[in-house]
Design a protein around this motif. Structure first.
Motif, PDB file in Angstrom:
ATOM      1  N   ILE A 198      43.224  46.496  48.200  1.00  0.00           N
ATOM      2  CA  ILE A 198      43.302  46.123  46.791  1.00  0.00           C
ATOM      3  C   ILE A 198      42.071  46.625  46.051  1.00  0.00           C
ATOM      4  O   ILE A 198      41.010  46.845  46.629  1.00  0.00           O
ATOM      5  N   GLY A 199      42.235  46.805  44.721  1.00  0.00           N
ATOM      6  CA  GLY A 199      41.143  47.288  43.894  1.00  0.00           C
ATOM      7  C   GLY A 199      40.053  46.244  43.722  1.00  0.00           C
ATOM      8  O   GLY A 199      40.278  45.044  43.881  1.00  0.00           O
ATOM      9  N   SER A 200      38.878  46.704  43.345  1.00  0.00           N
ATOM     10  CA  SER A 200      37.703  45.843  43.257  1.00  0.00           C
ATOM     11  C   SER A 200      37.921  44.641  42.349  1.00  0.00           C
ATOM     12  O   SER A 200      37.380  43.559  42.604  1.00  0.00           O
ATOM     13  N   PHE A 201      38.724  44.798  41.305  1.00  0.00           N
ATOM     14  CA  PHE A 201      38.853  43.744  40.301  1.00  0.00           C
ATOM     15  C   PHE A 201      40.215  43.045  40.334  1.00  0.00           C
ATOM     16  O   PHE A 201      40.514  42.249  39.454  1.00  0.00           O
ATOM     17  N   GLN A 202      41.022  43.342  41.346  1.00  0.00           N
ATOM     18  CA  GLN A 202      42.332  42.718  41.414  1.00  0.00           C
ATOM     19  C   GLN A 202      42.262  41.310  42.014  1.00  0.00           C
ATOM     20  O   GLN A 202      41.424  41.027  42.882  1.00  0.00           O
ATOM     21  N   SER A 203      43.173  40.472  41.575  1.00  0.00           N
ATOM     22  CA  SER A 203      43.301  39.126  42.130  1.00  0.00           C
ATOM     23  C   SER A 203      44.068  39.192  43.439  1.00  0.00           C
ATOM     24  O   SER A 203      45.186  39.718  43.487  1.00  0.00           O
ATOM     25  N   LEU A 204      43.472  38.678  44.486  1.00  0.00           N
ATOM     26  CA  LEU A 204      44.097  38.705  45.806  1.00  0.00           C
ATOM     27  C   LEU A 204      45.454  38.011  45.787  1.00  0.00           C
ATOM     28  O   LEU A 204      46.449  38.560  46.257  1.00  0.00           O
ATOM     29  N   ARG A 205      45.509  36.814  45.231  1.00  0.00           N
ATOM     30  CA  ARG A 205      46.763  36.061  45.280  1.00  0.00           C
ATOM     31  C   ARG A 205      47.843  36.657  44.386  1.00  0.00           C
ATOM     32  O   ARG A 205      49.036  36.489  44.645  1.00  0.00           O
ATOM     33  N   ASN A 206      47.429  37.370  43.338  1.00  0.00           N
ATOM     34  CA  ASN A 206      48.416  37.976  42.454  1.00  0.00           C
ATOM     35  C   ASN A 206      48.989  39.281  42.998  1.00  0.00           C
ATOM     36  O   ASN A 206      50.075  39.700  42.594  1.00  0.00           O
ATOM     37  N   GLU A 207      48.261  39.946  43.891  1.00  0.00           N
ATOM     38  CA  GLU A 207      48.661  41.274  44.355  1.00  0.00           C
ATOM     39  C   GLU A 207      49.360  41.283  45.700  1.00  0.00           C
ATOM     40  O   GLU A 207      50.194  42.140  45.966  1.00  0.00           O
ATOM     41  N   ARG A 259      38.402  47.275  48.230  1.00  0.00           N
ATOM     42  CA  ARG A 259      37.523  48.440  48.113  1.00  0.00           C
ATOM     43  C   ARG A 259      36.532  48.242  46.966  1.00  0.00           C
ATOM     44  O   ARG A 259      36.642  47.277  46.204  1.00  0.00           O
ATOM     45  N   ILE A 260      35.594  49.192  46.817  1.00  0.00           N
ATOM     46  CA  ILE A 260      34.571  49.059  45.776  1.00  0.00           C
ATOM     47  C   ILE A 260      35.011  49.670  44.454  1.00  0.00           C
ATOM     48  O   ILE A 260      34.374  49.433  43.428  1.00  0.00           O
ATOM     49  N   THR A 289      33.979  40.195  55.199  1.00  0.00           N
ATOM     50  CA  THR A 289      33.673  38.825  54.804  1.00  0.00           C
ATOM     51  C   THR A 289      34.719  38.270  53.839  1.00  0.00           C
ATOM     52  O   THR A 289      35.292  39.000  53.032  1.00  0.00           O
ATOM     53  N   ASP A 290      34.932  36.969  53.958  1.00  0.00           N
ATOM     54  CA  ASP A 290      35.854  36.295  53.050  1.00  0.00           C
ATOM     55  C   ASP A 290      35.321  36.311  51.615  1.00  0.00           C
ATOM     56  O   ASP A 290      36.088  36.377  50.659  1.00  0.00           O
ATOM     57  N   ALA A 291      34.003  36.285  51.480  1.00  0.00           N
ATOM     58  CA  ALA A 291      33.403  36.285  50.142  1.00  0.00           C
ATOM     59  C   ALA A 291      33.755  37.568  49.382  1.00  0.00           C
ATOM     60  O   ALA A 291      34.032  37.530  48.176  1.00  0.00           O
ATOM     61  N   TRP A 292      33.735  38.708  50.061  1.00  0.00           N
ATOM     62  CA  TRP A 292      34.085  39.970  49.428  1.00  0.00           C
ATOM     63  C   TRP A 292      35.591  40.044  49.148  1.00  0.00           C
ATOM     64  O   TRP A 292      36.010  40.389  48.040  1.00  0.00           O
ATOM     65  N   ARG A 317      37.699  37.714  48.676  1.00  0.00           N
ATOM     66  CA  ARG A 317      38.148  36.736  47.667  1.00  0.00           C
ATOM     67  C   ARG A 317      37.214  36.697  46.462  1.00  0.00           C
ATOM     68  O   ARG A 317      37.164  35.687  45.765  1.00  0.00           O
ATOM     69  N   ARG A 318      36.500  37.789  46.195  1.00  0.00           N
ATOM     70  CA  ARG A 318      35.611  37.800  45.033  1.00  0.00           C
ATOM     71  C   ARG A 318      36.393  37.586  43.739  1.00  0.00           C
ATOM     72  O   ARG A 318      35.878  37.051  42.761  1.00  0.00           O
ATOM     73  N   VAL A 319      37.636  38.030  43.715  1.00  0.00           N
ATOM     74  CA  VAL A 319      38.580  37.640  42.670  1.00  0.00           C
ATOM     75  C   VAL A 319      39.745  36.977  43.403  1.00  0.00           C
ATOM     76  O   VAL A 319      40.565  37.671  44.014  1.00  0.00           O
ATOM     77  N   PRO A 320      39.801  35.643  43.434  1.00  0.00           N
ATOM     78  CA  PRO A 320      40.800  34.930  44.270  1.00  0.00           C
ATOM     79  C   PRO A 320      42.250  35.332  43.957  1.00  0.00           C
ATOM     80  O   PRO A 320      42.564  35.725  42.854  1.00  0.00           O
TER      81      PRO A 320
END
Length: 349
Positions: free
Chosen positions: A146-155, A171-172, A341-344, A346-349
């Motif tokens: 997924i893209g750097s700014f995409q929402s994990l749960r939405n994608e 990715r970055i 890491t989970d932090a990376w 889920r940086r955009v949940p």
């Protein structure tokens, strides 16, 4: 001052100019484009001469457009292309041929490792520890990136991803999700100095950095074109998309993923592709949006990669390169500290 800009899918625009008292002087446009009437060339030269040297691409293009006679025909270039060439002259931007290029195509690594290598190699080109490089990806497991700014749960549909054996990573660079199934895509990364795209708008740099792959695809019989902002397409549908990340040290990452083969049903079960995203695509089916390379060429994936490498090498004089043990080690450390890491993720949940 001298500047050049090859219009993606078009012609070469060449400009020569002087700077006097903060203004463009003695401007001269040349190139292998077509222009009617002939007298329009002098009109363009006169329009650019006298502009402030701070003029951006849009301002230069506006001046050119205003000076063109009624009915003028510009074939293979645009007023914006003139503006880009002027900006590149004013910042003394280098061209492809001013760099020594490497092409890297090595052993499969994990999707996380591929993402970490992108960050490491971009950084090393930016600070001068590596030559500009084209890298063709290979990977040893399927993943959704997924893209750097995409929402994990939405994608991503986590149940669908798990059921079909897809890891999920971030990715970055920006842009949309890509589904990396085994032997089903062709992904490449370009690691270049920011100077290569100096004087270009962000949007123009996308097409500029992918012009070589359009030439490779056309040599395979595909009528490939670039569709702003970041899609590579044919008349039958989208082939792939590109994304970029620019680092503070002057390194630019430009990478693209092209569909070689696809299972449209699996894609709709793994990705949450909503109606809103498809609303401007002219189709209700996500699968119908993509026209894979396998169907268009009938060639094995390896043959397409070989053509990509051959085209890039012939155009820019690239030589085979490798990723060093030190670069692999740096990327492995980055996988542990960031990409796994989970932090990376889920940086955009």
């Amino acid at each position: 001052m001298h500047g050049e800009y090859k219009v993606p899918g078009g012609k070469l625009v060449v400009v020569d100019l002087e700077e006097r008292d903060g203004r463009i002087a003695d401007f001269q446009l040349a190139g292998d484009f077509f222009l009617e009437p002939d007298t329009a060339l002098a009109d363009i030269d006169a329009a650019v001469s006298g502009l402030p040297v701070e003029s951006d691409v849009a301002a230069i293009a506006a001046a050119v457009r205003a000076a063109l006679p009624d009915g003028a025909q510009l074939l293979g270039f645009t007023p914006e292309a003139v503006g880009t060439a002027v900006r590149r002259a004013l910042v003394t931007a280098p061209g492809w041929g001013d760099f020594d290029w490497e092409v890297v195509h090595e052993r499969p690594v994990s999707p996380r490792m591929n993402l970490a290598l992108d960050e490491v190699l971009t950084g090393r080109v930016g600070d001068g520890r590596r030559r500009p490089t084209l890298r063709l990806w290979e990977w040893n497991e399927s993943a959704v990136v997924i893209g750097s700014f995409q929402s994990l749960r939405n994608e991503v549909d986590p149940e669908g991803a798990a059921r079909h054996g897809f890891d999920v990573v971030r990715r970055i660079s920006g842009g949309g999700a890509m589904m990396m199934a085994a032997n089903s895509i062709v992904t490449y990364s370009l690691y270049v100095p920011a100077s290569l795209v100096s004087g270009m708008t962000f949007a123009d740099s996308y097409a500029f950095l992918d012009d070589w792959v359009l030439q490779a695809l056309r040599s395979l019989g595909i009528e490939a074109t670039y569709q702003p902002l970041n899609d590579i397409a044919s008349p039958q549908g989208k082939i792939g998309g590109a994304a970029q990340k620019r680092l503070a040290n002057g390194g630019v990452l430009h990478h693209a993923t092209l569909s070689y083969d696809m299972d449209g049903q699996v894609m709709t079960e793994v990705l949450r592709i909503g109606r809103e995203k498809l609303s401007d695509k002219g189709t209700v089916s996500a699968a119908k949006r993509v026209d894979p390379l396998r169907r268009q060429t009938g060639l094995p994936r390896e043959a397409i990669i070989e053509r990509f490498i051959g085209t890039f090498t012939n155009l820019y004089g690239a030589v085979p390169g490798t990723i060093t043990d030190e670069e692999y080690a740096e990327a492995e450390a980055l996988v542990e500290s960031k990409f796994s890491t989970d932090a990376w993720l889920r940086r955009v949940p």
